[in-house]
Design a protein around this motif. Structure first.
Motif, PDB file in Angstrom:
ATOM      1  N   HIS A   1       6.184  11.135   1.875  1.00 11.42           N
ATOM      2  CA  HIS A   1       6.037  10.288   3.055  1.00 11.42           C
ATOM      3  C   HIS A   1       5.014  10.875   4.032  1.00 11.42           C
ATOM      4  O   HIS A   1       4.200  10.142   4.606  1.00 11.42           O
ATOM      5  CB  HIS A   1       7.386  10.107   3.748  1.00 11.42           C
ATOM      6  N   SER A   2       5.044  12.188   4.205  1.00  7.55           N
ATOM      7  CA  SER A   2       4.106  12.818   5.141  1.00  7.55           C
ATOM      8  C   SER A   2       2.670  12.733   4.618  1.00  7.55           C
ATOM      9  O   SER A   2       1.723  12.552   5.403  1.00  7.55           O
ATOM     10  CB  SER A   2       4.494  14.278   5.378  1.00  7.55           C
ATOM     11  N   GLU A   3       2.485  12.849   3.309  1.00  7.87           N
ATOM     12  CA  GLU A   3       1.139  12.724   2.734  1.00  7.87           C
ATOM     13  C   GLU A   3       0.596  11.315   2.928  1.00  7.87           C
ATOM     14  O   GLU A   3      -0.593  11.124   3.198  1.00  7.87           O
ATOM     15  CB  GLU A   3       1.173  13.084   1.243  1.00  7.87           C
ATOM     16  N   ILE A   4       1.474  10.332   2.769  1.00  5.58           N
ATOM     17  CA  ILE A   4       1.054   8.935   2.980  1.00  5.58           C
ATOM     18  C   ILE A   4       0.654   8.719   4.437  1.00  5.58           C
ATOM     19  O   ILE A   4      -0.354   8.073   4.734  1.00  5.58           O
ATOM     20  CB  ILE A   4       2.183   7.971   2.577  1.00  5.58           C
ATOM     21  N   ALA A   5       1.462   9.263   5.347  1.00  8.49           N
ATOM     22  CA  ALA A   5       1.160   9.120   6.770  1.00  8.49           C
ATOM     23  C   ALA A   5      -0.201   9.725   7.096  1.00  8.49           C
ATOM     24  O   ALA A   5      -1.009   9.134   7.835  1.00  8.49           O
ATOM     25  CB  ALA A   5       2.258   9.778   7.601  1.00  8.49           C
ATOM     26  N   ASP A   6      -0.486  10.903   6.557  1.00 10.02           N
ATOM     27  CA  ASP A   6      -1.772  11.566   6.802  1.00 10.02           C
ATOM     28  C   ASP A   6      -2.926  10.754   6.223  1.00 10.02           C
ATOM     29  O   ASP A   6      -3.974  10.588   6.847  1.00 10.02           O
ATOM     30  CB  ASP A   6      -1.768  12.970   6.192  1.00 10.02           C
ATOM     31  N   GLN A   7      -2.726  10.253   4.998  1.00  8.11           N
ATOM     32  CA  GLN A   7      -3.798   9.514   4.325  1.00  8.11           C
ATOM     33  C   GLN A   7      -4.130   8.220   5.054  1.00  8.11           C
ATOM     34  O   GLN A   7      -5.309   7.852   5.183  1.00  8.11           O
ATOM     35  CB  GLN A   7      -3.404   9.213   2.880  1.00  8.11           C
TER      36      GLN A   7
ATOM     37  N   GLN B   1       0.827  -1.210   0.000  1.00  9.88           N
ATOM     38  CA  GLN B   1       0.000   0.000   0.000  1.00  9.88           C
ATOM     39  C   GLN B   1       0.861   1.260   0.000  1.00  9.88           C
ATOM     40  O   GLN B   1       0.654   2.176  -0.811  1.00  9.88           O
ATOM     41  CB  GLN B   1      -0.927  -0.007   1.215  1.00  9.88           C
ATOM     42  N   VAL B   2       1.841   1.328   0.909  1.00  9.37           N
ATOM     43  CA  VAL B   2       2.678   2.530   0.969  1.00  9.37           C
ATOM     44  C   VAL B   2       3.562   2.635  -0.279  1.00  9.37           C
ATOM     45  O   VAL B   2       3.839   3.741  -0.762  1.00  9.37           O
ATOM     46  CB  VAL B   2       3.542   2.566   2.248  1.00  9.37           C
ATOM     47  N   LEU B   3       3.985   1.495  -0.818  1.00 12.16           N
ATOM     48  CA  LEU B   3       4.809   1.514  -2.028  1.00 12.16           C
ATOM     49  C   LEU B   3       4.005   2.045  -3.207  1.00 12.16           C
ATOM     50  O   LEU B   3       4.503   2.855  -3.995  1.00 12.16           O
ATOM     51  CB  LEU B   3       5.336   0.113  -2.331  1.00 12.16           C
ATOM     52  N   HIS B   4       2.758   1.617  -3.307  1.00  9.52           N
ATOM     53  CA  HIS B   4       1.899   2.094  -4.395  1.00  9.52           C
ATOM     54  C   HIS B   4       1.678   3.599  -4.288  1.00  9.52           C
ATOM     55  O   HIS B   4       1.769   4.329  -5.288  1.00  9.52           O
ATOM     56  CB  HIS B   4       0.557   1.371  -4.363  1.00  9.52           C
TER      57      HIS B   4
ATOM     58  N   GLY C   1      -3.244   7.527   8.224  1.00  5.73           N
ATOM     59  CA  GLY C   1      -3.398   7.712   9.648  1.00  5.73           C
ATOM     60  C   GLY C   1      -2.387   6.939  10.473  1.00  5.73           C
ATOM     61  O   GLY C   1      -2.714   6.389  11.526  1.00  5.73           O
ATOM     62  N   ILE C   2      -1.152   6.890   9.987  1.00  5.90           N
ATOM     63  CA  ILE C   2      -0.084   6.182  10.691  1.00  5.90           C
ATOM     64  C   ILE C   2       1.093   7.126  10.893  1.00  5.90           C
ATOM     65  O   ILE C   2       1.212   8.142  10.189  1.00  5.90           O
ATOM     66  CB  ILE C   2       0.382   4.928   9.917  1.00  5.90           C
ATOM     67  N   PRO C   3       1.985   6.824  11.838  1.00  7.92           N
ATOM     68  CA  PRO C   3       3.142   7.694  12.067  1.00  7.92           C
ATOM     69  C   PRO C   3       4.060   7.742  10.848  1.00  7.92           C
ATOM     70  O   PRO C   3       4.143   6.780  10.072  1.00  7.92           O
ATOM     71  CB  PRO C   3       3.848   7.034  13.260  1.00  7.92           C
TER      72      PRO C   3
END
Length: 206
Positions: free
Chosen positions: A173-179, A161-164, A181-183
């Protein structure tokens, strides 16, 4: 009838040969035109020459970089860096040794490798040069894309998921974390694990 068929076959074969010859001549004319443009840029530092080169090659360079697996936003940056090198290093171009296309795509390839290493992306075996996308054979790139999808399919869902999101949607990386909901640290950790597994997967296939 058979004679006429044979004659017709000869005519068709001759027509195809003529078309292939004409196509090759056109490709050579295009190569020579851009080599002359790059040579002129080196000699005159004329920004209009650079604008011509940029307008033609930048989209092709970006398409090449995207096929290597970089996210869109990163591909934009690397394309800009590669084309800036074309401006800065034009004086090093030698038309007797390579075409403008080969020289420019070699710069782009080297920039891509530098960025992949810096961002700890998986490094695959990249071609030494990239022919003009208008004429290249897509077979090899389709194989690479297929193998990439197969490799990602072997990852745990959280890593895939994060790789995609990073690779194919170009999110930071920060946008992925926000989307998700993980650190932020979890995003980086999952990407590191995913890259490690992908490199291992490709290494086993080599």
């Amino acid at each position: 009838m058979q004679k006429n068929d044979a004659e017709g076959g000869d005519v068709n074969a001759a027509a195809i040969t003529q078309q292939e010859t004409s196509a090759e001549e056109r490709r050579k004319q295009v190569r020579d035109e851009w080599s002359a443009c790059l040579t002129a840029l080196a000699e005159t530092r004329d920004r209009s020459e650079f604008s011509r080169l940029f307008g033609y090659f930048a989209p092709r360079v970006k398409a090449y970089i995207l096929r290597l697996g970089m996210p869109d936003a990163t591909a934009d940056e690397v394309t800009q860096e590669a084309m800036l090198l074309v401006w800065r290093k034009a004086h090093l171009f030698n038309a007797a040794k390579a075409s403008a296309s080969t020289w420019i795509f070699t710069l782009a390839r080297n920039q891509s490798i530098d960025r992949m290493r810096r961002d700890k992306m998986p490094l695959y075996e990249l071609p030494e040069e990239e022919p003009d996308p208008d004429h290249r054979d897509m077979g090899e790139h389709l194989v690479i894309e297929g193998r990439m999808k197969e490799a990602i399919a072997t990852l745990p869902e959280s890593q895939a998921q994060v790789l995609h999101l990073s690779y194919y949607e170009g999110k930071s990386h920060s946008e992925i974390a926000d989307q998700l909901g993980i650190p932020l640290g979890s995003v980086k950790s999952r990407l590191r694990l995913a890259f490690s597994k992908l490199k291992a997967h490709w290494g086993e296939d080599a």
